[in-house]
Design an enzyme around this catalytic site. Structure first.
Site, short mmCIF file in Angstrom:
data_model
loop_
_atom_site.label_atom_id
_atom_site.label_comp_id
_atom_site.label_asym_id
_atom_site.label_seq_id
_atom_site.Cartn_x
_atom_site.Cartn_y
_atom_site.Cartn_z
N LYS A 269 0.86 -1.18 0.00
CA LYS A 269 0.00 0.00 0.00
C LYS A 269 0.89 1.23 0.00
O LYS A 269 2.05 1.17 0.44
CB LYS A 269 -0.87 -0.01 1.26
CG LYS A 269 -2.13 0.81 1.16
CD LYS A 269 -3.29 0.06 0.55
CE LYS A 269 -4.51 0.93 0.39
NZ LYS A 269 -5.64 0.22 -0.20
N GLY B 20 -24.23 3.40 2.98
CA GLY B 20 -23.41 3.98 1.91
C GLY B 20 -23.85 3.48 0.55
O GLY B 20 -23.57 2.34 0.19
N VAL B 21 -24.56 4.33 -0.18
CA VAL B 21 -25.01 3.91 -1.51
C VAL B 21 -24.17 4.63 -2.57
O VAL B 21 -24.68 5.37 -3.41
CB VAL B 21 -26.53 4.12 -1.73
CG1 VAL B 21 -27.30 2.99 -1.07
CG2 VAL B 21 -27.00 5.46 -1.19
N GLY B 22 -22.86 4.41 -2.49
CA GLY B 22 -21.92 4.92 -3.48
C GLY B 22 -21.71 3.88 -4.55
O GLY B 22 -22.62 3.09 -4.86
N VAL C 217 -19.98 1.01 -4.69
CA VAL C 217 -20.16 -0.39 -4.32
C VAL C 217 -21.55 -0.64 -3.71
O VAL C 217 -22.23 -1.61 -4.07
CB VAL C 217 -19.06 -0.84 -3.31
CG1 VAL C 217 -19.27 -2.28 -2.89
CG2 VAL C 217 -17.68 -0.68 -3.92
P1 NAD Z 1 -17.95 5.77 -2.65
O1 NAD Z 1 -17.23 6.98 -2.24
O2 NAD Z 1 -18.40 5.62 -4.06
O3 NAD Z 1 -19.27 5.61 -1.75
C1 NAD Z 1 -19.28 5.78 -0.37
C2 NAD Z 1 -20.70 6.22 0.04
O4 NAD Z 1 -20.76 6.20 1.46
C3 NAD Z 1 -21.06 7.62 -0.41
O5 NAD Z 1 -22.37 7.64 -0.94
C4 NAD Z 1 -20.98 8.46 0.89
O6 NAD Z 1 -21.89 9.54 0.91
C5 NAD Z 1 -21.37 7.42 1.92
N1 NAD Z 1 -20.84 7.69 3.26
C6 NAD Z 1 -19.64 8.20 3.61
N2 NAD Z 1 -19.53 8.27 4.94
C7 NAD Z 1 -20.68 7.78 5.45
C8 NAD Z 1 -21.16 7.58 6.77
N3 NAD Z 1 -20.42 7.93 7.82
N4 NAD Z 1 -22.39 7.05 6.92
C9 NAD Z 1 -23.15 6.71 5.87
N5 NAD Z 1 -22.74 6.88 4.58
C10 NAD Z 1 -21.52 7.41 4.39
O7 NAD Z 1 -17.02 4.54 -2.20
P2 NAD Z 1 -17.04 3.05 -2.77
O8 NAD Z 1 -16.06 2.91 -3.87
O9 NAD Z 1 -18.46 2.63 -2.95
O10 NAD Z 1 -16.39 2.26 -1.53
C11 NAD Z 1 -17.15 2.03 -0.36
C12 NAD Z 1 -16.30 1.28 0.65
O11 NAD Z 1 -15.85 0.04 0.09
C13 NAD Z 1 -15.03 1.99 1.10
O12 NAD Z 1 -14.79 1.68 2.45
C14 NAD Z 1 -13.94 1.37 0.24
O13 NAD Z 1 -12.67 1.44 0.87
C15 NAD Z 1 -14.44 -0.06 0.16
N6 NAD Z 1 -13.93 -0.78 -1.00
C16 NAD Z 1 -14.20 -0.32 -2.24
C17 NAD Z 1 -13.72 -1.01 -3.34
C18 NAD Z 1 -14.00 -0.54 -4.74
O14 NAD Z 1 -13.73 -1.30 -5.68
N7 NAD Z 1 -14.56 0.65 -4.95
C19 NAD Z 1 -12.96 -2.19 -3.17
C20 NAD Z 1 -12.72 -2.66 -1.87
C21 NAD Z 1 -13.22 -1.93 -0.79
#
Ligand code: NAD
Length: 352
Positions: A80, A179-181, A183
């Site tokens: 990392k 978290g509806v981002g 993933v």
């Molecule tokens: P993203 O930024 O697209 O989505 C995150 C969502 O969570 C956003 O909608 C944000 O508003 C919401 N959020 C943030 N803080 C919050 C809180 N305290 N309470 C409620 N909602 C909250 O991120 P992502 O790419 O969807 O990743 C989500 C998680 O999965 C992260 O922890 C990331 O490290 C992990 N992850 C992602 C991947 C990937 O391929 N994107 C791979 C492995 C792990």
């Protein structure tokens, strides 16, 4: 404990402090273990309050990458990189400088995008080194790993349902997603398609409401997530959310989500959940879709193949639960033991 002692205890091979006076780069690259292959892990940018805070983050994250790749059966080690700074200071000069440091490691570390870095920064890194992944599809990359992560997490949820209820079918099961981002939305889509009922929460309530409207789901305020009366809680936002403060609130018998480092402390909170009969799926097991997608860039298999490989997460997760049950330990400990066993076996082969 001094730094070298800590590195020895956590099992890291190498930690590199990087500096570039021209661009202002201050970064730390941690290579945890390269027994299975080159270490691979994202590069995140954060305004850490101190060098020690950055060091602790990179040491913990790189070790988790070792476990994640080993458990997913990938020929990759864990690494990392953290850059101490603000996203607004991301520049070509800074990421070219990082690229030169990575080049100096001769392939022992391959970087990728992570928090506050995108394909743009990775393109800058690539101008100085080939040891970079997570590139845009137009540049020969596999692009956003989010969809593969979501798909793999869906199979992790299926494994949890199988272990707890004797059927992996999500139809009629209730799942709350935090978290509806990228993933969380993808996971919601797979679960909704399979007939699950959803409860959605996000710190951005507009986003939660619009996602709820799309899936005919219920949107709840961020704090209401923990006590949701559902079968599965799926944290897909930030780490550390399952901790001594939130565990007493939980009603769901399963916690399975994609966020990295969901437990505040693996040992303490893993044991607490086990004591309360709440099944916890280790995040580094179920969210491996991202690294599976990125590895496709190194091995040159496409997104389609990555999706098929992500489906195997269901069996891997079931294996972790079986190991945990037979040893009477929390699933996190079982998952680490399986990952370590694979690494030790390959290390033994090398000594022959
Ligand atoms: P993203 O930024 O697209 O989505 C995150 C969502 O969570 C956003 O909608 C944000 O508003 C919401 N959020 C943030 N803080 C919050 C809180 N305290 N309470 C409620 N909602 C909250 O991120 P992502 O790419 O969807 O990743 C989500 C998680 O999965 C992260 O922890 C990331 O490290 C992990 N992850 C992602 C991947 C990937 O391929 N994107 C791979 C492995 C792990």
């Amino acid at each position: 404990m001094d730094t070298l002692q800590q590195i020895e205890e956590m099992g890291h091979e190498q930690v590199v402090f990087c500096h570039d006076p021209t661009s202002g780069l201050k970064a730390i690259i941690a290579i945890h273990d390269t027994t299975l292959g080159p270490s691979l892990g994202g590069c995140r940018v954060r305004p850490y309050a101190s060098t020690d805070e950055a060091l602790q983050d990179v040491l913990r994250l790189s070790r988790a990458m070792t476990w994640k790749s080993a458990l997913a059966g990938l020929d990759l080690g864990g690494g990392k990189c953290v850059i101490i700074g603000d996203r607004s200071d991301n520049s070509e000069a800074r990421f070219r400088a990082l690229g030169r440091h990575i080049q100096g490691l001769g392939g022992r570390y391959i970087t990728a995008e992570d928090m506050n870095t995108t394909t743009v920064e990775m393109e800058w890194v690539r101008k100085e080194t080939a040891f970079v992944s997570g590139l845009h599809p137009l540049d020969g990359g596999t692009g956003d790993p989010g969809p593969v992560t979501a798909y793999g997490t869906y199979f992790g949820v299926r494994a949890c349902l199988q272990h707890t209820f004797g059927s992996a079918d999500p139809k009629g099961r209730r799942v709350a997603i935090q978290g509806v981002g990228s993933v969380g939305m993808g996971l919601a889509r797979h679960l909704a398609d399979a007939g699950a009922e959803l409860v959605l929460s996000d710190i951005n309530m507009d986003r939660a409401r619009s996602a709820a409207a799309e899936f005919g789901a219920k949107a709840v305020e961020p704090d209401a997530f923990y006590s949701a009366d559902v079968d599965v809680l799926a944290p897909c936002a930030i780490g550390g959310v399952i901790n001594p403060k939130t565990i007493p609130l939980l009603k769901a018998p399963i916690v399975c989500g994609a966020a990295n480092n969901i437990l505040g402390d693996d040992e303490r909170d893993g044991l607490d959940l086990m004591g309360r009969n709440i099944l916890f799926a280790p995040d580094f097991c179920v969210n491996a879709g991202g690294i599976i997608s990125v590895f496709g860039e190194v091995r040159r298999y496409g997104q389609q193949s990555a999706m098929v490989r992500a489906e195997r997460i269901e069996q891997t997760t079931l294996d972790v639960f079986a190991h945990a049950t037979s040893d009477g330990v929390p699933p996190v400990r079982a998952a680490i033991a399986i990952a370590q066993h694979r690494i030790d076996s390959v290390r033994a082969l090398r000594r022959i």
